[in-house]
Design an enzyme around this catalytic site. Structure first.
Site, PDB file in Angstrom:
ATOM      1  CG  HIS A 187      -1.691   1.301   1.304  1.00 55.61           C
ATOM      2  ND1 HIS A 187      -2.712   1.615   0.451  1.00 55.61           N
ATOM      3  CD2 HIS A 187      -1.487   2.382   2.084  1.00 55.61           C
ATOM      4  CE1 HIS A 187      -3.131   2.835   0.721  1.00 55.61           C
ATOM      5  NE2 HIS A 187      -2.420   3.323   1.709  1.00 55.61           N
ATOM      6  NE  ARG A 294      -0.067  -9.445 -20.669  1.00 52.15           N
ATOM      7  CZ  ARG A 294       0.835  -8.459 -20.761  1.00 52.15           C
ATOM      8  NH1 ARG A 294       0.641  -7.326 -20.129  1.00 52.15           N
ATOM      9  NH2 ARG A 294       1.929  -8.625 -21.476  1.00 52.15           N
ATOM     10  NE  ARG A 330      -3.696 -11.681 -24.233  1.00 47.53           N
ATOM     11  CZ  ARG A 330      -2.458 -11.732 -23.728  1.00 47.53           C
ATOM     12  NH1 ARG A 330      -1.414 -11.521 -24.512  1.00 47.53           N
ATOM     13  NH2 ARG A 330      -2.262 -11.984 -22.455  1.00 47.53           N
ATOM     14  CD  GLU A 429       1.100 -14.073 -28.421  1.00 48.37           C
ATOM     15  OE1 GLU A 429       1.741 -13.614 -27.473  1.00 48.37           O
ATOM     16  OE2 GLU A 429      -0.112 -14.366 -28.335  1.00 48.37           O
ATOM     17  CG  ASN A 452       6.220  -9.582 -23.534  1.00 46.14           C
ATOM     18  OD1 ASN A 452       7.030  -8.730 -23.862  1.00 46.14           O
ATOM     19  ND2 ASN A 452       5.145  -9.310 -22.820  1.00 46.14           N
ATOM     20  CG  ASP A 453       4.500 -15.406 -25.688  1.00 45.93           C
ATOM     21  OD1 ASP A 453       5.185 -16.122 -24.938  1.00 45.93           O
ATOM     22  OD2 ASP A 453       3.347 -15.027 -25.411  1.00 45.93           O
ATOM     23  NE  ARG A 463       6.681 -14.241 -21.392  1.00 42.68           N
ATOM     24  CZ  ARG A 463       5.499 -13.769 -21.796  1.00 42.68           C
ATOM     25  NH1 ARG A 463       5.007 -14.146 -22.969  1.00 42.68           N
ATOM     26  NH2 ARG A 463       4.822 -12.926 -21.075  1.00 42.68           N
ATOM     27  CB  CYS A 500       0.575  -5.254 -26.905  1.00 44.05           C
ATOM     28  SG  CYS A 500       0.309  -6.918 -27.514  1.00 44.05           S
TER      29      CYS A 500
HETATM   30  C1  PEP Z   1       3.488 -10.855 -25.615  1.00 48.37           C
HETATM   31  O1  PEP Z   1       3.642 -12.065 -25.755  1.00 48.37           O
HETATM   32  O2  PEP Z   1       4.287  -9.995 -26.046  1.00 48.37           O
HETATM   33  C2  PEP Z   1       2.305 -10.339 -24.915  1.00 48.37           C
HETATM   34  C3  PEP Z   1       2.037  -9.051 -24.872  1.00 48.37           C
HETATM   35  O3  PEP Z   1       1.513 -11.239 -24.288  1.00 48.37           O
HETATM   36  P1  PEP Z   1       1.819 -11.908 -22.860  1.00 48.37           P
HETATM   37  O4  PEP Z   1       2.999 -11.187 -22.267  1.00 48.37           O
HETATM   38  O5  PEP Z   1       0.573 -11.754 -22.091  1.00 48.37           O
HETATM   39  O6  PEP Z   1       2.135 -13.318 -23.248  1.00 48.37           O
HETATM   40 MG    MG Z   2       2.049 -13.477 -25.380  1.00 48.80          MG
END
Ligand code: PEP
Ligand code: MG
Length: 538
Positions: A187, A294, A330, A429, A452-453, A463, A500
């Site tokens: 907090h 998400r 999504r 992705e 990210n993926d 990752r 994203c």
């Molecule tokens: C990604 O894979 O870049 C993404 C935004 O989705 P997440 O991180 O939720 O897998």
């Molecule tokens: Mg992803």
């Protein structure tokens, strides 16, 4: 120099004031008059409710409704028949005093929160302790958590700061928080970020090392504290503070600016959210919309799948809050590292290559359809777009669209409104999607690159695995080629392309992404203003 966790950025130079809660020692005593003891408890609870009402109204005026909602959750403990009922039952069954009975219940609740997986929920144990302490103070007839008169430029030092502590502080005089315990989602940390004052938390024993009135430098950027600094250090930090504040002021000016590159191309900078309330931060930071909601977070920390109606309310809230700004939602991305306690899934050798996201949804129409129906219904309230995750082939997208069409038919026959022209897109992705982006682009309305993926699948570097983190490189030429191909493929069909994944807010990557022609950058709210600045200067 004392090291802690940086919980809110910025620099403060001022005098320490230690907030110590007078500890109330609770002992067990046997009682004879159960009714009197229960009455004592209920009087203290009523008094607590009145106090919380006053504090909540004060907080709402000072930090807004969303940030003061914490007191509603405090009030919920008071209204929870189980919480109060357990304490009453303990008085009756064990013939013990109200103080001890209450303490046992608070400890039990804190144990339940402490065992939760989610960091945010674990931190909520502090809320039940705060309510418990307040009731105990009322049982003991003492005032709770008040600090004596504080002077200008006060740096508050405490073991931890509860919501009612911070609500009672004179914000015009407090310039930083330092605490012994807590993490980035405690907090204290959330409040400091809301008030935009520096905070260093988790310092273990700062309350023991500092004395009231000590001169203190709080460096919320590095997470360090300097006690009684010499003149040279003081001058150095005055300069840092000046530069930080100048930069922050400059960034604030960008909140209402529509971002364009130097050569005039309009770029959307939007936010990633996990909970509906997160849209407020996106708006405060000048986000042009939501680039990734998400939705799996709506499915977590509960015992069953959220109903169509519950989901509809959440999507509608976000969409309405954003007015005519785009909101990309999504569909469920569960599997991989994200599991639902109530949805048994078979053990997989490689969960990230397994039954995840769209693969799971296409096999579980009973889960997929209520979400699509809720999304469609919410599309009547603003600029909502649907995005499908983990698409690896055109077939998956076409099948998802077919089911979406079925939902549209159903809603039509039920007379329920939705936007027939809503855009549908995919996350790129998986390398296969990037390679086939030219074909996919003919069918979708937009792409959003999930780096990210995409990075982990392209480089075959998990990752989540710190041992191969050195390989996980957004600027790897293979990753860059796939990104470029995807953007070009979208543009060749007159479609837009966003990103994203974390890379969209990465200072080192932004210039390259602009050069490739990326149209939309989506990131956590706190990175939006800085990215706007980078784009404007590019
Ligand atoms: C990604 O894979 O870049 C993404 C935004 O989705 P997440 O991180 O939720 O897998
Ligand atoms: Mg992803």
């Amino acid at each position: 120099m004392i090291k802690g966790i940086s919980a809110s950025k910025g620099y403060a130079i001022g005098q320490a004031a230690i907030k110590s809660n007078e500890d109330i020692i609770i002992t067990e005593t046997k009682i004879n008059d159960v009714a009197a003891e229960k009455n004592k408890l209920s009087v203290a609870i009523e008094l607590t409710r009145k106090q919380l009402n006053i504090i909540s109204q004060k907080a709402e005026k000072e930090v807004g409704k969303d940030n003061s909602s914490i007191f509603e959750s405090h009030m919920m403990f008071l209204d929870d028949p189980e919480f109060t009922g357990m304490a009453e039952a303990s008085i009756e069954n064990n013939m013990i005093n109200a103080e001890k009975a209450l303490q046992d219940v608070v400890n039990e609740y804190m144990g339940i929160f402490a065992a939760m997986d989610d960091e945010y929920m674990r931190e909520r144990g502090a809320d039940v302790r705060d309510v418990g302490d307040r009731i105990q103070s009322n049982l003991a007839g003492k005032s709770y958590g008040k600090m004596d008169e504080i002077g200008e430029n006060t740096i508050v030092v405490a073991r931890d700061l509860t919501p009612s502590d911070t609500a009672q502080l004179d914000k015009s005089k407090v310039i930083a928080f330092l605490t012994d315990i807590g993490g980035r989602t405690s907090h204290t940390a959330i409040m400091a970020r809301t008030l935009e004052i520096p905070a260093v938390v988790g310092m273990k024993d700062i309350t023991a090392r500092v004395k009231n009135g000590d001169n203190v430098i709080a460096d919320g950027c590095e997470g360090i504290v300097i006690l009684n600094p010499d003149k040279k250090t003081l001058d150095e930090y005055k300069q840092k503070k000046y530069e930080f504040e100048k930069e922050r002021e400059l960034l604030k000016k960008l909140v209402n600016i529509k971002t364009r590159t130097k050569d005039g191309k309009r770029i959307e900078v939007v936010g990633n959210i996990g909970k509906p309330e997160d849209v407020n931060k996106v708006l405060e930071n000048g986000g042009d919309g939501v680039g990734l909601f998400r939705t799996e977070f709506l499915y977590m920390d509960r015992d069953s799948i959220p109903t169509e109606e519950e989901q509809f309310q959440a999507y509608k809230y976000v969409t309405q809050k954003m007015g005519d700004r785009p909101v990309v939602i999504r569909t469920l991305d569960i599997g991989g590292d994200k599991k639902l306690s109530y949805l048994p899934m078979a053990e997989e050798m490689n969960p990230f290559l397994g039954l995840r996201a769209i693969r799971l949804c296409l096999g579980r129409i009973d889960i997929f359809k209520p979400q699509l129906r809720a999304l469609l219904r919410a599309s009547a309230y603003g600029n909502l777009k649907i995005m499908f995750p983990m698409i690896s082939s055109l077939d998956e997208f076409l099948e998802s669209k077919r089911i979406l069409k079925e939902c549209m038919q159903e809603l039509k026959s039920e007379g329920k409104a939705f936007n027939e022209k809503l855009e549908t897109g995919i996350m790129v992705e998986i390398p296969a999607a990037a390679v086939c982006a030219d074909e996919l682009a003919k069918h979708v309305d937009f792409f959003s690159i999930g780096t990210n993926d995409l990075i982990q699948y392209t480089i075959a570097a998990d990752r989540m695995n710190e041992k191969v983190a050195y390989l996980y490189n957004p600027m790897h030429p293979a990753v860059l080629k796939l990104i470029k191909m995807t953007i070009q493929a979208a543009h060749a069909e007159g479609k837009w392309c966003g990103m994203c994944g974390e890379m969209a807010g990465d200072e080192n990557a932004v210039p390259t992404l602009l050069e490739y022609g990326l149209d939309e950058f989506s990131m956590s709210a706190s990175s939006i203003l800085n990215t706007k600045k980078l784009i404007i200067n590019n």
